[in-house]
Design an enzyme around this catalytic site. Structure first.
Site, mmCIF file in Angstrom:
data_model
loop_
_atom_site.group_PDB
_atom_site.id
_atom_site.type_symbol
_atom_site.label_atom_id
_atom_site.label_comp_id
_atom_site.label_asym_id
_atom_site.label_seq_id
_atom_site.Cartn_x
_atom_site.Cartn_y
_atom_site.Cartn_z
ATOM 1 N N GLU A 400 -22.465 -6.966 32.683
ATOM 2 C CA GLU A 400 -22.463 -7.468 33.963
ATOM 3 C C GLU A 400 -23.320 -6.764 34.977
ATOM 4 O O GLU A 400 -23.926 -7.307 35.837
ATOM 5 C CB GLU A 400 -20.914 -7.581 34.550
ATOM 6 C CG GLU A 400 -20.173 -8.857 33.964
ATOM 7 C CD GLU A 400 -19.482 -8.420 32.564
ATOM 8 O OE1 GLU A 400 -18.657 -9.124 32.232
ATOM 9 O OE2 GLU A 400 -19.664 -7.235 32.130
ATOM 10 N N GLN A 422 -17.785 -14.618 34.082
ATOM 11 C CA GLN A 422 -16.981 -15.290 33.279
ATOM 12 C C GLN A 422 -15.520 -15.570 33.961
ATOM 13 O O GLN A 422 -14.928 -16.675 33.956
ATOM 14 C CB GLN A 422 -16.611 -14.711 31.926
ATOM 15 C CG GLN A 422 -16.260 -15.848 30.849
ATOM 16 C CD GLN A 422 -16.355 -15.260 29.430
ATOM 17 O OE1 GLN A 422 -15.798 -14.391 29.250
ATOM 18 N NE2 GLN A 422 -17.281 -15.937 28.672
ATOM 19 N N PHE A 423 -15.016 -14.519 34.482
ATOM 20 C CA PHE A 423 -13.797 -14.499 35.228
ATOM 21 C C PHE A 423 -14.195 -13.570 36.547
ATOM 22 O O PHE A 423 -14.775 -12.399 36.473
ATOM 23 C CB PHE A 423 -12.526 -14.126 34.695
ATOM 24 C CG PHE A 423 -12.036 -15.014 33.575
ATOM 25 C CD1 PHE A 423 -10.921 -15.685 34.089
ATOM 26 C CD2 PHE A 423 -12.655 -15.024 32.470
ATOM 27 C CE1 PHE A 423 -10.581 -16.426 32.975
ATOM 28 C CE2 PHE A 423 -12.163 -15.810 31.315
ATOM 29 C CZ PHE A 423 -11.133 -16.774 31.691
ATOM 30 N N ALA A 424 -13.591 -13.682 37.637
ATOM 31 C CA ALA A 424 -13.952 -12.705 38.820
ATOM 32 C C ALA A 424 -13.368 -11.572 38.369
ATOM 33 O O ALA A 424 -13.903 -10.351 39.055
ATOM 34 C CB ALA A 424 -13.241 -13.457 40.191
ATOM 35 N N PHE A 426 -13.961 -9.594 36.002
ATOM 36 C CA PHE A 426 -14.880 -8.876 35.228
ATOM 37 C C PHE A 426 -15.913 -8.249 36.220
ATOM 38 O O PHE A 426 -16.779 -7.578 35.706
ATOM 39 C CB PHE A 426 -15.450 -9.990 34.235
ATOM 40 C CG PHE A 426 -14.558 -10.262 33.220
ATOM 41 C CD1 PHE A 426 -13.114 -9.719 32.994
ATOM 42 C CD2 PHE A 426 -14.871 -11.337 32.339
ATOM 43 C CE1 PHE A 426 -12.285 -9.986 31.795
ATOM 44 C CE2 PHE A 426 -14.143 -11.850 31.459
ATOM 45 C CZ PHE A 426 -12.783 -11.204 31.368
ATOM 46 N N HIS A 467 -7.193 -11.854 34.183
ATOM 47 C CA HIS A 467 -7.973 -13.150 34.358
ATOM 48 C C HIS A 467 -7.375 -13.838 35.533
ATOM 49 O O HIS A 467 -7.630 -15.071 35.536
ATOM 50 C CB HIS A 467 -7.692 -13.965 33.036
ATOM 51 C CG HIS A 467 -8.395 -13.328 31.922
ATOM 52 N ND1 HIS A 467 -7.910 -12.280 31.090
ATOM 53 C CD2 HIS A 467 -9.379 -13.619 31.061
ATOM 54 C CE1 HIS A 467 -8.533 -11.856 30.209
ATOM 55 N NE2 HIS A 467 -9.537 -12.614 30.035
#
Length: 661
Positions: A400, A422-424, A426, A467
C-alpha cells in the site's frame, strides 16, 4: 582515479570540475555561517559531492530527481540560484517553500526536483510514479531516486524496488553508502556484502561503484539511464563513499574511528578529480586556483543578494490558503437535480463514475490489489480492465505504501490516480505516504497531489476487527487532505467525480454495507457533487441528527418509524472540510442535536462537531449535544456482538434522552 576520460573533451572535463567544486565551496561557506548563527542547521555532504553532481549531470534536465538532505550537488547542478537556496535555508519567505520547510525538504517543478520528507524511504515510490508516467506516455525518460544505506532497511525500499521491477519501470535507485546512517554502522544495518546484491532478489540489475570518482559516477549513471530507457527496466546503483562531517553538525563524529577520516581524506572526490585534471593536463595549478577564486566570488555575490530579501510577514490567511491547491472549474454540472437519471445501486454508481472519468480523462490511472481481471474485492472495477486496458487499470503487489507513493509520482507529471484500498483497514500500512507526503506537499512547495484513495469501510457484515473499522477520523485531523463519505448512489458518483477532478488528495469512503443494499436515481451523464457541502435529508423542528455514511440510513429508518418526531437530518457528505454553516442552520432549526456516526466514540467526528457546536452555537441549544457512536472496542466478528457494538444499538436511547430533556 585512472586516466580514462570517458570520451569527454577538455571543456566537458572542466565543466564537471566546476560543477563538483561549487557545492564543496558552498558547504565550506555554510559551515562558517552556521558557526556565526546565520543558519540554524546543516547536513553536510562534504566527501560525497561526486555522487550528487555526477548523477544529476547524467540525467536530462526534465527528468525527475528525488534527492535527500546531503545532495546539494543535485540542486546546484540543476542551476538553482544560490541566493534563493540560501533564503530557503534561512527560512525566508523568498525561499522555495516560503519559510514553511527546512533546508532540502522542498521541491521545485521548474527544476524537476521532488523534495524529501524526513522519513526518507517513501520518496523511492514517488520515483516509481514519475517513471510510470514516462512509460505510459512512451517518453524516453527515467527517474532517479536517492537513498542512504540506512534507508535500505526501511520497508519502503523493498516495496518501491519490487513495484519498479514488477511494472518494468525506468527508474534508477541510487544508494549512497557512507557506512554510518546517522551513527549506526552498516554491520548493524544489514548482513549482505553489498547493497547492490539486493537487486537480484527483485529481478533487476545492480552495481557497486566508487562514489568518490566523479567520472565513474557520471559515466555509470549515463549508461544505467540508457539501459533503463532502452529496456524499460529499473536499476540499483550503490555508490561507496564516506561522510567527512557528522550526520548534521550538532551530532559530531565521535562514533567514527579516527583512522577512517585519514583514509578517506586521501579519497576526497575533489582532490582526486583535481589530480586527474592535472595529470591529463586539462588544467594547471594556476587555472585551478582561478576557478576556485571565481566560484568563491560568485558565492559571495549570490549571498549578498539575500540581503534584499525581507523577513517573514506572517499572514494567517495566507497560511491557511496554502494548505490546498485551488480547484479548477471542470465545466461539469454541479448538482444531480434535473439531469436524466437511471435507478442504480450504490456500487453501480461508483463503477459508472470511474468508467466515465476514465473516458473523459486519458491521464487517469486506477491502481489496487486484484482490481483488473478480478474486478476488486467488491467487484467495483469489474470489466474496466477489458475496456481500458491493464496499463490504466493496474493490479498492484500487496504494498500500500508504494502504491500511494507511486500515485503521488504520477501527479508530478500531471496525471491523476485513483488508488483502491482493498479494505479501509489496510490503509494503516500506507499511512505515512498519505499524512506526510500527500497531505503536506502543496503547503510545502505548491505541488499538486491529484490522488483519490477509495476506502471500502464500515461494519455490519460480520468481517471482524481488521475488515470492519471506521477510520475516517484518522485523516480528518490531517490538514491538506479532503475526506468525503457519501450515503446515496447519486452522491457516490457525484462526489467521486469531484474528488477525481480536485487537485488535492481525497480520501473517499464507501460503506461496504451500502454497495448492494440501497438504490436510487443516478444521473446518466458526468456531474459533480460539491465537496464541502452537506445535504439536507429532511427538515424538522424537534431534533437535529448530524450524520454521514451508514448513519444517514439509520437516521432515515428511525425517523420513518417515529413519525411523531420532526427530525432535521443533515448528511455531512464531506468530513474535511466540514460544512459548518449547514450544521449551524440545523442547530438553529431544532435546538437539540444528536451527532451520529458508526465510528467509535472517543476521538471520533462526533467529538469535533460537538465541540464546534458548543463554541459557536451555544445560544441556540436547548439541551446538551449528544453523541451516538459505536463502542470503544475493536469491531467484533460475531454478528450479535457486532450489532451490540454498532451505534445503531444506542440510537433509540439517545433520541429519547434528548426529547425528554
Amino acid at each position: 582515479m585512472g586516466t580514462d576520460r570517458k570520451g569527454l573533451d577538455n571543456d566537458q572535463l572542466k565543466n564537471l570540475y566546476q560543477q563538483l567544486l561549487y557545492p564543496r565551496l558552498i558547504e565550506e561557506k555554510m559551515l562558517i555561517l552556521l558557526r556565526q548563527g546565520k543558519i540554524s542547521k546543516w547536513f553536510s555532504g562534504i566527501g560525497q559531492e561526486a555522487i550528487a553532481v555526477g548523477a544529476t549531470l547524467a540525467m536530462q534536465e526534465d527528468e525527475w530527481i528525488l534527492p535527500l538532505h546531503r545532495n546539494l550537488g543535485v540542486f546546484t547542478a540543476r542551476n538553482m540560484p544560490l541566493s534563493k537556496l540560501f533564503m530557503q535555508w534561512q527560512g525566508m519567505q523568498q525561499g522555495y517553500s516560503k519559510g514553511r520547510e527546512r533546508s532540502f525538504h522542498f521541491g521545485t517543478k521548474e527544476h524537476h526536483i521532488c523534495g524529501m520528507i524526513s522519513h526518507l524511504g517513501p520518496q523511492l515510490a514517488v520515483a516509481d510514479g514519475a517513471a510510470l508516467a514516462y512509460k505510459l506516455k512512451k517518453e524516453p525518460k527515467a527517474a532517479l531516486a536517492f537513498s542512504g544505506e540506512g534507508g535500505t532497511s526501511e520497508g519502503d525500499f523493498h516495496e518501491a524496488l519490487n513495484v519498479a521491477a514488477v511494472w518494468d519501470l525506468p527508474v534508477i535507485f541510487l544508494v549512497e553508502n557512507n557506512g554510518y546512517a546517522l551513527s549506526t554502522p552498516t554491520h548493524e544495518q544489514y548482513r549482505c556484502i553489498a547493497i547492490a546484491d539486493k537487486a537480484k532478489g527483485y529481478g533487476m540489475e545492480g552495481i557497486t561503484i566508487d562514489g568518490n570518482d566523479l567520472l565513474t559516477v557520471y559515466d555509470t549513471l549515463k549508461g544505467v539511464r540508457e539501459y533503463c530507457i532502452r529496456n524499460q527496466k529499473p536499476y540499483l546503483v550503490e555508490c561507496i563513499t564516506f561522510r567527512m562531517r557528522g550526520h548534521e553538525e550538532a551530532s559530531g563524529v565521535k562514533y567514527v574511528p579516527a583512522a577512517l577520516f585519514e583514509l578517506w581524506k586521501q579519497k576526497d572526490p575533489v582532490l582526486l578529480y583535481e589530480q586527474f585534471l592535472l595529470k591529463e593536463q586539462v588544467l594547471d595549478e594556476n587555472e585551478i586556483q582561478t576557478i576556485r577564486e571565481g566560484l568563491k566570488h560568485r558565492i559571495e555575490e549570490e549571498l549578498a543578494q539575500t540581503d534584499k530579501g525581507s523577513m517573514l510577514v506572517i499572514s494567517t490567511a495566507d497560511e491557511l490558503d496554502a494548505v490546498y491547491a485551488q480547484p479548477v472549474t471542470s465545466g461539469l454540472p454541479v448538482q444531480a437535480d434535473g439531469l436524466p437519471a437511471t435507478e442504480k445501486r450504490f456500487v453501480e454508481a461508483i463503477k459508472e463514475g470511474l468508467s466515465q472519468a476514465l473516458e473523459r480523462d486519458e491521464t487517469l490511472v486506477i491502481m489496487g490489489q486484484d482490481i483488473a481481471e478480478y474486478g476488486g474485492a467488491f467487484k467495483v472495477t469489474e470489466g474496466l480492465a477489458e475496456h481500458f486496458g491493464k496499463e490504466r487499470i493496474r493490479n498492484t503487489p500487496i504494498c500500500e505504501s508504494a502504491i500511494v507513493g507511486a500515485a503521488l509520482g504520477l501527479s508530478l507529471e500531471g496525471r491523476k490516480a485513483v488508488v483502491e484500498m482493498q479494505f479501509a483497514d489496510f490503509v494503516s500500512v500506507g499511512f505515512n505516504q498519505i499524512v506526510n507526503n500527500l497531505a503536506k506537499i502543496h503547503y510545502r512547495w505548491e505541488q499538486q497531489a491529484n490522488v483519490v484513495i477509495r476506502m471500502p469501510t464500515g461494519g455490519g457484515v460480520g468481517a471482524g476487527p481488521f475488515h470492519s473499522q471506521s477510520n475516517e477520523a484518522w485523516f480528518v485531523h490531517t490538514p491538506g487532505l479532503k475526506v468525503v463519505y457519501p450515503s446515496t448512489p447519486a452522491d457516490a458518483k457525484g462526489l467521486l467525480i469531484a474528488a477525481i477532478n480536485d487537485p488535492n488528495p481525497v480520501l473517499f469512503f464507501e460503506h461496504k454495507g451500502l454497495y448492494r443494499s440501497i438504490s436510487g436515481p443516478v444521473p446518466d451523464e458526468l456531474y459533480e457533487t460539491a465537496i464541502g457541502e452537506a445535504r439536507i435529508v429532511s427538515t424538522g423542528n424537534d431534533l437535529s441528527v448530524v450524520t454521514y455514511g451508514m448513519g444517514v440510513i439509520w437516521a432515515e429508518e428511525y425517523a420513518a418509524a417515529h413519525p411523531e418526531i420532526a427530525f432535521d437530518i443533515l448528511d455531512l457528505r464531506t468530513l474535511l472540510p466540514l460544512d459548518y454553516e449547514a450544521i449551524k442552520a440545523s442547530v438553529k432549526r431544532t435546538g437539540k442535536v444528536l451527532v451520529l456516526h458508526e465510528d467509535t466514540l472517543t476521538g471520533g467526528m462526533g467529538a469535533e462537531i460537538s465541540a464546534w457546536i458548543g463554541e459557536h452555537c451555544f445560544q441556540y441549544l436547548d439541551a446538551p449535544v449528544l453523541r451516538c457512536a459505536s463502542l470503544d472496542t475493536p469491531v467484533p466478528f460475531n454478528k450479535e456482538l457486532e450489532q451490540n457494538f454498532l451505534a445503531e444499538k444506542r440510537l433509540d436511547d439517545c433520541v429519547k434522552e434528548l426529547m425528554d430533556y
